[in-house]
Structure formats: C-alpha cells, structure tokens
Design a protein around this motif. Structure first.
Motif, PDB file in Angstrom:
ATOM      1  N   PRO A 176       7.591  25.237  -9.479  1.00  0.00           N
ATOM      2  CA  PRO A 176       7.237  25.012  -8.071  1.00  0.00           C
ATOM      3  C   PRO A 176       6.450  23.722  -7.849  1.00  0.00           C
ATOM      4  O   PRO A 176       6.579  23.098  -6.798  1.00  0.00           O
ATOM      5  N   VAL A 177       5.644  23.310  -8.835  1.00  0.00           N
ATOM      6  CA  VAL A 177       4.921  22.039  -8.679  1.00  0.00           C
ATOM      7  C   VAL A 177       5.905  20.876  -8.608  1.00  0.00           C
ATOM      8  O   VAL A 177       5.783  19.980  -7.759  1.00  0.00           O
ATOM      9  N   LEU A 178       6.885  20.888  -9.499  1.00  0.00           N
ATOM     10  CA  LEU A 178       7.883  19.823  -9.500  1.00  0.00           C
ATOM     11  C   LEU A 178       8.700  19.844  -8.210  1.00  0.00           C
ATOM     12  O   LEU A 178       8.960  18.789  -7.607  1.00  0.00           O
ATOM     13  N   ALA A 179       9.096  21.036  -7.764  1.00  0.00           N
ATOM     14  CA  ALA A 179       9.868  21.139  -6.523  1.00  0.00           C
ATOM     15  C   ALA A 179       9.043  20.690  -5.322  1.00  0.00           C
ATOM     16  O   ALA A 179       9.549  19.993  -4.426  1.00  0.00           O
ATOM     17  N   LEU A 211       8.866  16.907  -5.338  1.00  0.00           N
ATOM     18  CA  LEU A 211      10.136  16.325  -4.894  1.00  0.00           C
ATOM     19  C   LEU A 211      10.295  16.442  -3.384  1.00  0.00           C
ATOM     20  O   LEU A 211      10.816  15.522  -2.730  1.00  0.00           O
ATOM     21  N   ALA A 212       9.867  17.564  -2.819  1.00  0.00           N
ATOM     22  CA  ALA A 212       9.946  17.730  -1.369  1.00  0.00           C
ATOM     23  C   ALA A 212       9.062  16.711  -0.657  1.00  0.00           C
ATOM     24  O   ALA A 212       9.440  16.150   0.376  1.00  0.00           O
ATOM     25  N   VAL A 213       7.867  16.452  -1.216  1.00  0.00           N
ATOM     26  CA  VAL A 213       6.990  15.447  -0.616  1.00  0.00           C
ATOM     27  C   VAL A 213       7.611  14.060  -0.747  1.00  0.00           C
ATOM     28  O   VAL A 213       7.511  13.222   0.158  1.00  0.00           O
ATOM     29  N   CYS A 214       8.265  13.791  -1.868  1.00  0.00           N
ATOM     30  CA  CYS A 214       8.959  12.515  -2.038  1.00  0.00           C
ATOM     31  C   CYS A 214      10.060  12.341  -0.996  1.00  0.00           C
ATOM     32  O   CYS A 214      10.264  11.241  -0.472  1.00  0.00           O
ATOM     33  N   ARG A 215      10.756  13.431  -0.692  1.00  0.00           N
ATOM     34  CA  ARG A 215      11.771  13.356   0.358  1.00  0.00           C
ATOM     35  C   ARG A 215      11.134  13.049   1.712  1.00  0.00           C
ATOM     36  O   ARG A 215      11.688  12.304   2.527  1.00  0.00           O
ATOM     37  N   GLY A 216       9.956  13.628   1.967  1.00  0.00           N
ATOM     38  CA  GLY A 216       9.255  13.304   3.204  1.00  0.00           C
ATOM     39  C   GLY A 216       8.836  11.849   3.257  1.00  0.00           C
ATOM     40  O   GLY A 216       8.922  11.202   4.309  1.00  0.00           O
ATOM     41  N   PHE A 217       8.392  11.316   2.110  1.00  0.00           N
ATOM     42  CA  PHE A 217       8.046   9.898   2.066  1.00  0.00           C
ATOM     43  C   PHE A 217       9.296   9.043   2.291  1.00  0.00           C
ATOM     44  O   PHE A 217       9.225   7.987   2.933  1.00  0.00           O
ATOM     45  N   GLY A 218      10.428   9.486   1.756  1.00  0.00           N
ATOM     46  CA  GLY A 218      11.674   8.754   1.993  1.00  0.00           C
ATOM     47  C   GLY A 218      12.036   8.711   3.464  1.00  0.00           C
ATOM     48  O   GLY A 218      12.571   7.704   3.967  1.00  0.00           O
ATOM     49  N   MET A 219      11.745   9.792   4.188  1.00  0.00           N
ATOM     50  CA  MET A 219      11.973   9.797   5.630  1.00  0.00           C
ATOM     51  C   MET A 219      11.131   8.720   6.318  1.00  0.00           C
ATOM     52  O   MET A 219      11.599   8.009   7.224  1.00  0.00           O
ATOM     53  N   PRO A 270       0.819  -1.230   0.000  1.00  0.00           N
ATOM     54  CA  PRO A 270       0.000   0.000   0.000  1.00  0.00           C
ATOM     55  C   PRO A 270       0.847   1.273   0.000  1.00  0.00           C
ATOM     56  O   PRO A 270       0.484   2.250  -0.670  1.00  0.00           O
ATOM     57  N   LEU A 271       1.946   1.277   0.724  1.00  0.00           N
ATOM     58  CA  LEU A 271       2.789   2.470   0.733  1.00  0.00           C
ATOM     59  C   LEU A 271       3.427   2.713  -0.628  1.00  0.00           C
ATOM     60  O   LEU A 271       3.581   3.866  -1.061  1.00  0.00           O
ATOM     61  N   SER A 272       3.810   1.638  -1.319  1.00  0.00           N
ATOM     62  CA  SER A 272       4.417   1.797  -2.639  1.00  0.00           C
ATOM     63  C   SER A 272       3.403   2.299  -3.657  1.00  0.00           C
ATOM     64  O   SER A 272       3.762   3.044  -4.579  1.00  0.00           O
ATOM     65  N   VAL A 273       2.154   1.877  -3.506  1.00  0.00           N
ATOM     66  CA  VAL A 273       1.110   2.396  -4.405  1.00  0.00           C
ATOM     67  C   VAL A 273       0.982   3.916  -4.230  1.00  0.00           C
ATOM     68  O   VAL A 273       0.899   4.673  -5.212  1.00  0.00           O
ATOM     69  N   LEU A 274       0.981   4.365  -2.973  1.00  0.00           N
ATOM     70  CA  LEU A 274       0.904   5.806  -2.714  1.00  0.00           C
ATOM     71  C   LEU A 274       2.134   6.527  -3.254  1.00  0.00           C
ATOM     72  O   LEU A 274       2.023   7.586  -3.880  1.00  0.00           O
ATOM     73  N   ALA A 275       3.322   5.946  -3.012  1.00  0.00           N
ATOM     74  CA  ALA A 275       4.549   6.592  -3.480  1.00  0.00           C
ATOM     75  C   ALA A 275       4.613   6.622  -5.000  1.00  0.00           C
ATOM     76  O   ALA A 275       5.069   7.615  -5.595  1.00  0.00           O
ATOM     77  N   PHE A 276       4.168   5.551  -5.654  1.00  0.00           N
ATOM     78  CA  PHE A 276       4.172   5.512  -7.113  1.00  0.00           C
ATOM     79  C   PHE A 276       3.232   6.585  -7.683  1.00  0.00           C
ATOM     80  O   PHE A 276       3.589   7.315  -8.616  1.00  0.00           O
ATOM     81  N   GLY A 277       2.022   6.667  -7.107  1.00  0.00           N
ATOM     82  CA  GLY A 277       1.093   7.692  -7.574  1.00  0.00           C
ATOM     83  C   GLY A 277       1.646   9.096  -7.374  1.00  0.00           C
ATOM     84  O   GLY A 277       1.523   9.961  -8.253  1.00  0.00           O
ATOM     85  N   THR A 324       3.849  13.768  -9.751  1.00  0.00           N
ATOM     86  CA  THR A 324       4.830  14.864  -9.666  1.00  0.00           C
ATOM     87  C   THR A 324       5.564  15.038 -10.981  1.00  0.00           C
ATOM     88  O   THR A 324       5.705  16.154 -11.498  1.00  0.00           O
ATOM     89  N   LEU A 325       6.027  13.920 -11.533  1.00  0.00           N
ATOM     90  CA  LEU A 325       6.827  13.989 -12.751  1.00  0.00           C
ATOM     91  C   LEU A 325       5.990  14.444 -13.939  1.00  0.00           C
ATOM     92  O   LEU A 325       6.399  15.332 -14.701  1.00  0.00           O
TER      93      LEU A 325
END
Length: 428
Positions: free
Chosen positions: A57-60, A63-71, A30-37, A42-43
């Motif tokens: 700014p949308v792309l940035a 990416l910032a949210v992706c970094r939060g997910f990485g945390m 489930p987490l990977s589904v959220l991260a993939f979406g 984003t891309l």
C-alpha cells in the motif's frame, strides 16, 4: 499591431511565449526537486517494506501521488507552453475493494511512467534552469548596462564592471566604446535566448508527452474506437441511402408496373388495343426499374470491380463522368478486397465532385503502388477552392480513409487546379 510587423528574431525576446517558457523553466526546478524526493521516497520506502505487507500500500499510495503530480505537470504545460497532453489511461480496478484499487495502481504502466518522470526530470530541470537563467540575466544585464552603470559605487574607485584584475592592472568596462560593445553583446544574448528557451522546452514537451501522457497502445485503442464509430455511422448512412433509393425508385416503379398490368388484365377482353398500350408502358417501366436496380447494385459493389479489378472499374466510372477523364492504373497485383472497394468509391465520389462543382474541362485519375501503400490521385483543371470542411463530402471521405489508416490530402487553390491524393494501406 506594430509588434507583428517586426521580424521574428527581433520580436521573440518580448513575445508572451518567451516569457511563459522562461517562467516554465524557472518553476521546473523547485517542482522537480519535490517530484524527485517523492519518487525516490516512494520507490525506496515501498521496496524496503515489501518484506512486510505495508510495502504494497505504501508503494501504491506513492504511485497515486505521482499520478497527481503528473496532473499538475500537464496543467502547467498546458497553461505555460500551450502544449496539450491527454490524460493517461486511468487505473481501472477489477472490483470495488481497496486491494483491487491498489492492484490496479501497481499494474498500471502510466503510474510507473509518472514515477520515472519524477526521477529523470530533476537532472534536466537543473540543467535547463541554469542555462535559461544564465542567458536571460546576462543578456538583459549587458544590454541595459549603460542604464544602470551609475549605480556602481564610484566613491570607492569602482567605475564599471571589472572583467579582470590583479596586483598590477585591471580591466574595467568604463569607456564609451566598452559600454557600446557590452550592449551589443547583451543584445546578441537577448536575441538568441528565446530560441534557446524553445529548445529547452521542446525537451520538456517530449518528456511530458512520453511519460505523463497516454501510452501508444492506449492512444491506438482510442483511435480505433473512434474509427469504429465512423465506420458504423457510414454503414448506417449507406443502408439508409439504399433503403431510400429502393423505396423512391425501383419499389415505386414496380408498384406502378403492377397497377398497369392489373389495368391491362381488366381491359384485355373488352379493349385489346388499350391493354396492349398499357403492357407497352409497363415494359418501359420494367426497363427503367432494371436500370435503377443495376445502378443501385453498382453503388453497393460493382461486379466489374470484383471480376476485373480497379482498372476496368475506374474506366467505367470515368466513362460516366460529364468531363473527359484519363485513367492510368499501374498496379502489379490487386490489393485487399476491402481496400480495393474503398479506392473505387473514393475515386467515384471525387469524380462526382468534378462533375458537379469543379467546372473543369478535363480530369485525370492515377493509381499506383508505393511500398505497402496504394496511392490514388484525382486532378482537374477546374476553378479550385475545394476544402475538406466539416460536414462536406471531402470530410466524409477523409473519415472513411482514416478508419483504415488512410490519408486524404487536398490541394485546391482558388482558381485551380485541384489535386486530391489519397493514401491507403495495401494489405493484400
């Protein structure tokens, strides 16, 4: 305590580690589904809006949210897999404005690695989830089949699990032999499942460390900063030692020498014999001071090392050791001067340890080159028990070697013998 007495193969299915890894793989889907979406949105949205200013700014922001997910993923790996991954380098903005922060996020390689993780992890998470759930459920279901077979609706003609059936015949697991065989197959699946889970989570560990951790360059910079601190501390300690030796040794003797010569000067006319005695004592003080200065200079950098290399310098160190030492140096040429100096002081300190602590009868020093590495080995037949503990001399040696990408290995079982091997870069 009884659990630890079982063999690893029998203990693995009921270990906490196995359950944590299974829980990790269950949560991955489930987490990977959220991260993939999130990553794909984003891309695609950011790239599509790049024709306008809004795309940046949308792309940035994505990416910032992706970094939060990485945390979150690093925390999950830390808690469930007991796998600690350092945080990546932060996106440092050159200024304090919003555009500077957006530019820092976009230029950060860690941000794009987090985005890549969100895209590539989903296919693996689907595969790992499917394999883990299949082996886990089939294994435990088959193993416990005799315990829950009674729940099947016998009143409608189902006496067991049907493996095959058509219009003419069917295969149903209902006899005692079939029940036992099913449990044995389930036991085999249960025993092999933990090792399959470990293989699956090993791939997850690689993904988390490779894509969500610091880059190799950032890790190397951090390592070099640490090594630089060690070198600075070591140099400061050496300066303090030299200052202490000069103050307590040669300087004190020179002060005493000046006083003796002053007293001799005063007695020269009235008591020539006493003055001569004072001059003789001063002469002895001069010899002692000169010897201490030579020892101090040798401790800083011996002239024999500069003039004749490691073979002669280590032979001189071995001659001063309290136990007989055999020295064998097999080098085709001389390494870099800095490496040569570190090798000399490493062997010197190791032989001092042999003299003070080893209670050895003999010691051996071997120096040779292998590829682009300089290897040193000091052995003794003493009592052993040497450990590179915190604050000890061996620990300090290991830190000095690490500052130049060197390695110190200690093999010293209780009762001996002791073998200390050092590896240094050649860097000629």
């Amino acid at each position: 305590m009884a659990l630890h007495r079982l063999p690893a193969a029998l203990r693995a299915p009921i270990e906490a580690r196995t359950w944590r890894e299974f829980g990790y793989l269950l949560l991955s889907l489930p987490l990977s589904v959220l991260a993939f979406g999130l990553s794909v949105t984003t891309l695609s949205l950011g790239a599509g809006l790049l024709i306008t200013f809004l795309g940046i700014p949308v792309l940035a922001g994505g990416l910032a949210v992706c970094r939060g997910f990485g945390m979150l993923e690093r925390a999950r790996a830390r808690s469930l897999l007991r796998f600690h991954v350092p945080d990546p380098e932060p996106a440092r903005a050159a200024g304090g404005g919003a555009m500077a922060r957006i530019g820092a996020v976009l230029k950060s390689g860690a941000s794009w690695r987090h985005l890549l993780y969100g895209i590539v992890h989903l296919p693996w998470a689907i595969f790992a989830f499917t394999v883990a759930v299949t082996f886990w459920t089939y294994g435990w279901a088959a193993l416990t089949y005799p315990l829950w077979r009674w729940a099947l609706p016998v009143h409608v003609g189902v006496n067991g699990i049907q493996l095959y059936g058509d219009a003419t015949h069917s295969v149903v697991l209902d006899s005692s032999a079939e029940l036992a065989l099913t449990s044995l197959v389930g036991l085999a699946l249960v025993l092999v499942t933990p090792w399959i889970l470990r293989g699956l989570t090993f791939v997850d560990r690689l993904m988390v460390s490779g894509l969500l951790g610091p880059s190799r360059l950032a890790s190397r910079v951090s390592e070099l900063e640490t090594d630089r601190g060690v070198v600075v501390d070591t140099a400061a300690a050496d300066l303090r030692r030299i200052e202490r030796d000069l103050h307590d040794g040669a300087q004190a003797r020179l002060v005493a020498l000046a006083m003796d010569l002053g007293a001799a000067k005063e007695k020269l006319a009235d008591d020539p014999r006493g003055a001569a005695q004072l001059v003789e004592e001063a002469h002895g003080e001069v010899k002692t001071a000169l010897q201490e200065l030579r020892d101090l200079a040798r401790g800083i950098h011996p002239a024999v090392l500069t003039d004749r290399g490691l073979d002669a310098a280590l032979s001189a160190v071995a001659a001063r050791c309290t136990v007989p030492v055999s020295v064998e140096v097999d080098l085709p040429s001389r390494p870099a001067a800095a490496i040569e100096g570190i090798a000399y002081f490493t062997v010197s300190e190791l032989l001092q340890n042999v003299s003070k602590h080893a209670r050895a009868r003999r010691a051996w020093v071997d120096v040779w080159r292998t590829g682009d590495k300089l290897l040193l080995q000091v052995r003794d037949d003493g009592r052993g028990g040497a450990e590179p503990g915190a604050g000890g001399g061996l620990r300090g040696l290991a830190e000095r070697l690490d500052a130049v990408d060197g390695i110190l290995a200690v093999d010293s079982p209780t009762g001996g013998p002791t073998t200390v091997t050092a590896e240094l870069p050649w860097r000629a």
